[in-house]
Structure formats: C-alpha cells, structure tokens
Design a protein around this motif. Sequence first.
Motif, PDB file in Angstrom:
ATOM      1  N   GLU A  34       0.820  -1.214   0.000  1.00  0.00           N
ATOM      2  CA  GLU A  34       0.000   0.000   0.000  1.00  0.00           C
ATOM      3  C   GLU A  34       0.853   1.262   0.000  1.00  0.00           C
ATOM      4  O   GLU A  34       0.328   2.371  -0.011  1.00  0.00           O
ATOM      5  CB  GLU A  34      -0.905  -0.024   1.254  1.00  0.00           C
ATOM      6  N   ASN A  35       2.163   1.105  -0.066  1.00  0.00           N
ATOM      7  CA  ASN A  35       3.048   2.243   0.164  1.00  0.00           C
ATOM      8  C   ASN A  35       2.850   3.381  -0.830  1.00  0.00           C
ATOM      9  O   ASN A  35       2.991   4.555  -0.476  1.00  0.00           O
ATOM     10  CB  ASN A  35       4.512   1.782   0.142  1.00  0.00           C
ATOM     11  N   TYR A  36       2.520   3.066  -2.085  1.00  0.00           N
ATOM     12  CA  TYR A  36       2.277   4.129  -3.061  1.00  0.00           C
ATOM     13  C   TYR A  36       1.169   5.058  -2.579  1.00  0.00           C
ATOM     14  O   TYR A  36       1.321   6.288  -2.584  1.00  0.00           O
ATOM     15  CB  TYR A  36       1.897   3.522  -4.416  1.00  0.00           C
ATOM     16  N   ILE A 209       5.572   3.635 -18.746  1.00  0.00           N
ATOM     17  CA  ILE A 209       4.300   2.962 -19.012  1.00  0.00           C
ATOM     18  C   ILE A 209       3.598   3.587 -20.216  1.00  0.00           C
ATOM     19  O   ILE A 209       3.154   2.882 -21.136  1.00  0.00           O
ATOM     20  CB  ILE A 209       3.399   3.024 -17.769  1.00  0.00           C
ATOM     21  N   GLU A 210       3.511   4.913 -20.213  1.00  0.00           N
ATOM     22  CA  GLU A 210       2.723   5.600 -21.240  1.00  0.00           C
ATOM     23  C   GLU A 210       3.423   5.660 -22.592  1.00  0.00           C
ATOM     24  O   GLU A 210       2.760   5.607 -23.637  1.00  0.00           O
ATOM     25  CB  GLU A 210       2.393   7.017 -20.764  1.00  0.00           C
ATOM     26  N   ARG A 211       4.749   5.774 -22.600  1.00  0.00           N
ATOM     27  CA  ARG A 211       5.471   5.975 -23.865  1.00  0.00           C
ATOM     28  C   ARG A 211       6.246   4.741 -24.328  1.00  0.00           C
ATOM     29  O   ARG A 211       6.479   4.587 -25.535  1.00  0.00           O
ATOM     30  CB  ARG A 211       6.443   7.145 -23.718  1.00  0.00           C
ATOM     31  N   LEU A 212       6.651   3.889 -23.387  1.00  0.00           N
ATOM     32  CA  LEU A 212       7.513   2.766 -23.752  1.00  0.00           C
ATOM     33  C   LEU A 212       6.848   1.407 -23.578  1.00  0.00           C
ATOM     34  O   LEU A 212       7.473   0.373 -23.858  1.00  0.00           O
ATOM     35  CB  LEU A 212       8.803   2.812 -22.914  1.00  0.00           C
ATOM     36  N   GLY A 213       5.598   1.383 -23.084  1.00  0.00           N
ATOM     37  CA  GLY A 213       4.897   0.109 -22.928  1.00  0.00           C
ATOM     38  C   GLY A 213       5.483  -0.793 -21.868  1.00  0.00           C
ATOM     39  O   GLY A 213       5.480  -2.023 -22.001  1.00  0.00           O
ATOM     40  N   TRP A 214       5.967  -0.182 -20.766  1.00  0.00           N
ATOM     41  CA  TRP A 214       6.656  -0.962 -19.730  1.00  0.00           C
ATOM     42  C   TRP A 214       5.772  -2.056 -19.142  1.00  0.00           C
ATOM     43  O   TRP A 214       6.246  -3.150 -18.848  1.00  0.00           O
ATOM     44  CB  TRP A 214       7.163  -0.023 -18.650  1.00  0.00           C
ATOM     45  N   ASP A 215       4.487  -1.807 -18.954  1.00  0.00           N
ATOM     46  CA  ASP A 215       3.606  -2.832 -18.380  1.00  0.00           C
ATOM     47  C   ASP A 215       3.590  -4.087 -19.241  1.00  0.00           C
ATOM     48  O   ASP A 215       3.575  -5.218 -18.723  1.00  0.00           O
ATOM     49  CB  ASP A 215       2.183  -2.286 -18.224  1.00  0.00           C
ATOM     50  N   THR A 216       3.601  -3.921 -20.552  1.00  0.00           N
ATOM     51  CA  THR A 216       3.622  -5.075 -21.455  1.00  0.00           C
ATOM     52  C   THR A 216       4.966  -5.787 -21.383  1.00  0.00           C
ATOM     53  O   THR A 216       5.036  -7.027 -21.370  1.00  0.00           O
ATOM     54  CB  THR A 216       3.353  -4.617 -22.892  1.00  0.00           C
ATOM     55  N   VAL A 217       6.041  -5.013 -21.291  1.00  0.00           N
ATOM     56  CA  VAL A 217       7.390  -5.599 -21.271  1.00  0.00           C
ATOM     57  C   VAL A 217       7.596  -6.463 -20.039  1.00  0.00           C
ATOM     58  O   VAL A 217       8.023  -7.623 -20.123  1.00  0.00           O
ATOM     59  CB  VAL A 217       8.456  -4.484 -21.339  1.00  0.00           C
ATOM     60  N   HIS A 218       7.301  -5.908 -18.836  1.00  0.00           N
ATOM     61  CA  HIS A 218       7.592  -6.703 -17.626  1.00  0.00           C
ATOM     62  C   HIS A 218       6.667  -7.907 -17.519  1.00  0.00           C
ATOM     63  O   HIS A 218       7.042  -8.937 -16.961  1.00  0.00           O
ATOM     64  CB  HIS A 218       7.594  -5.847 -16.361  1.00  0.00           C
ATOM     65  N   LYS A 220       5.598  -9.706 -20.132  1.00  0.00           N
ATOM     66  CA  LYS A 220       6.152 -10.706 -21.048  1.00  0.00           C
ATOM     67  C   LYS A 220       7.399 -11.365 -20.477  1.00  0.00           C
ATOM     68  O   LYS A 220       7.660 -12.547 -20.720  1.00  0.00           O
ATOM     69  CB  LYS A 220       6.476 -10.051 -22.389  1.00  0.00           C
ATOM     70  N   LEU A 221       8.173 -10.596 -19.722  1.00  0.00           N
ATOM     71  CA  LEU A 221       9.406 -11.127 -19.140  1.00  0.00           C
ATOM     72  C   LEU A 221       9.168 -11.868 -17.825  1.00  0.00           C
ATOM     73  O   LEU A 221      10.105 -12.433 -17.247  1.00  0.00           O
ATOM     74  CB  LEU A 221      10.401  -9.990 -18.905  1.00  0.00           C
ATOM     75  N   GLY A 222       7.931 -11.833 -17.324  1.00  0.00           N
ATOM     76  CA  GLY A 222       7.626 -12.500 -16.061  1.00  0.00           C
ATOM     77  C   GLY A 222       8.226 -11.798 -14.857  1.00  0.00           C
ATOM     78  O   GLY A 222       8.497 -12.439 -13.833  1.00  0.00           O
ATOM     79  N   LEU A 223       8.404 -10.475 -14.964  1.00  0.00           N
ATOM     80  CA  LEU A 223       9.056  -9.715 -13.896  1.00  0.00           C
ATOM     81  C   LEU A 223       8.086  -8.902 -13.048  1.00  0.00           C
ATOM     82  O   LEU A 223       8.523  -8.202 -12.124  1.00  0.00           O
ATOM     83  CB  LEU A 223      10.077  -8.735 -14.502  1.00  0.00           C
ATOM     84  N   TYR A 228       7.489  -4.994  -8.801  1.00  0.00           N
ATOM     85  CA  TYR A 228       6.682  -4.174  -7.908  1.00  0.00           C
ATOM     86  C   TYR A 228       6.905  -4.512  -6.435  1.00  0.00           C
ATOM     87  O   TYR A 228       6.711  -3.654  -5.576  1.00  0.00           O
ATOM     88  CB  TYR A 228       5.202  -4.259  -8.295  1.00  0.00           C
ATOM     89  N   ASP A 229       7.336  -5.737  -6.143  1.00  0.00           N
ATOM     90  CA  ASP A 229       7.726  -6.049  -4.765  1.00  0.00           C
ATOM     91  C   ASP A 229       8.921  -5.200  -4.338  1.00  0.00           C
ATOM     92  O   ASP A 229       9.082  -4.900  -3.150  1.00  0.00           O
ATOM     93  CB  ASP A 229       8.084  -7.529  -4.629  1.00  0.00           C
ATOM     94  N   TRP A 230       9.773  -4.820  -5.296  1.00  0.00           N
ATOM     95  CA  TRP A 230      10.902  -3.922  -5.007  1.00  0.00           C
ATOM     96  C   TRP A 230      10.494  -2.457  -5.132  1.00  0.00           C
ATOM     97  O   TRP A 230      10.821  -1.641  -4.256  1.00  0.00           O
ATOM     98  CB  TRP A 230      12.053  -4.208  -5.980  1.00  0.00           C
ATOM     99  N   PHE A 231       9.777  -2.115  -6.196  1.00  0.00           N
ATOM    100  CA  PHE A 231       9.524  -0.720  -6.528  1.00  0.00           C
ATOM    101  C   PHE A 231       8.561  -0.056  -5.558  1.00  0.00           C
ATOM    102  O   PHE A 231       8.818   1.059  -5.072  1.00  0.00           O
ATOM    103  CB  PHE A 231       8.965  -0.642  -7.957  1.00  0.00           C
TER     104      PHE A 231
END
Length: 260
Positions: A34-36, A209-218, A220-223, A228-231
């Motif tokens: 919940e930290n965010y 997320i908005e410009r590079l599609g990070w949500d799709t990338v992580h 696909k990579l299973g990350l 998010y456990d780190w971030f």
Amino acid sequence: MAEAEQLYLQRDQPEGVPPLALTGERTLPDVPEENYWFRRHLVVYDWIAGRVGGQKVVDMACGEGYGSDVLARTASEVVGVDANPEAHEHARLRYSRDGLRFARDLVETFDERCDAVVFLQTIEHVQNPDEVLERFKALVAGSDGGAVYVSTPNVLTLAPEGAEKSGNPWHVKEYRPEEFRALCEAHFSSVELLGLFHARKLAWHQFAIERLGWDTVHAKLGLTKRFYDWFTPAIATSDFTLTADRPLEGALDVLAVCRP
C-alpha cells in the motif's frame, strides 16, 4: 479488488496496538503493498503541516491516525476525528504526543472551533458534501486566517478514460477539477487549488508505461511481481510534487485551500 486487499494487515505494530486490515476504504502505513497510496496521501499532510504551525487543527476522517500525528508536529493542538471504532482505537493507542488527541465522532456532528480543518481524500465518500463544507466553514469562521484543506482524487486520472467513476466501491462521487472548484467556491470566498503529480522515479515510471509500454514488457518477461515487490515499498513522499503551476486536468489529486 477490495476482497484481495483484506488479506493485508499492518506489519510490526507497537505492542498492544491492534493492526488494521486494508479494505480499500482508507490507506494505511506499514503495509508494503500500500506504500504508493500511503506516500501519496502523506505528502499532502506534510505540506499542510508546514502551514498550520501553532494552530488548533481538526483532522476530519483521520482514519488510522498517521496524518494527525504529522500535523501535531507543528500545530499547537490536533484532534483526529473518525467514527470507525477500530480505526479510532488503533489511532488512540498508536499515536501519542503532546497536543494530540482522538475523538470518535462523525464529521457531520463534531463541534469544536478551530483554526484549520483538514479533510483529505474523503469528500468523495460522502453523500452530503455541501452540508459538510458548510459545517467546516462554521468551525473555522471565528479564527483569524482560518482555513479548510480538502483533497480529492481527480476522476480524470483515477477512472478509465471517459468513465464517470473508478471502480472504488467506497466512493460516492469522484470530481473533475472544475467540478471540485465549483463545489468549494459555492461555500468559501477564497479557494486556491493545487495539483499532486508524480515526480522523480514515479515520473519516470509513468513515462515508461505511457510511452515505452513498460507494463507489457515486464509482463512478457515474467518480472511483474518481482519488480513491484521492489519498486512499491521504495516509493517516498519526494516522488510526488504538489504545485499550482501545472494543469489540474493531469493531476492525481486536487487540494483545495479554502477560506471563509
């Protein structure tokens, strides 16, 4: 969403202080997932604390109590008001400092004059916002320079594009910035609006997320979980900025500083 959140309890509470469960109704410290949201709320409390030094402050719908404790670092007296019995008992036991106390009451009925009322991320929960704002105005009316601080999420960034409301079941009405301004100006002679935005690593994350599609990338990579456990636990209040110098349409939350 709410059912999943109920699995989370506050960690590492002081002895004798019952941990609260995360239900989605209020944010909590000491829950890494919940930290965010906790930091997003805390940065506004920090900003207000810098402006209420030496004043008597009423923190309406104070929830877990962390915000009242922040305000009490500078204010001469703080009353944290919440009607929920579990939240009230937790706050009373968890936070103890000179000038800080907690009252179990409704925001509609609590009646102590003060210099400032703080009402953060809650007006979207109430059925009677006009009545509530009029009551707050009356509480600060006798104070020289009295102010009411009200914040709410921006529906334009909280809800899906074009939707009137997010999926949060606790929210009765979510406001566009111009709607929120009109609501406050109907009750106060002076209303200043500020917007809360991502900064530092959250700004970079939003860009990715908005410009590079990070949500799709992580994904696909299973990350996703490992990332998010780190971030998420690493997010700080400095990863947000509160300003009047950017268009409010893009703000995460909107803070109104209202004076009678």
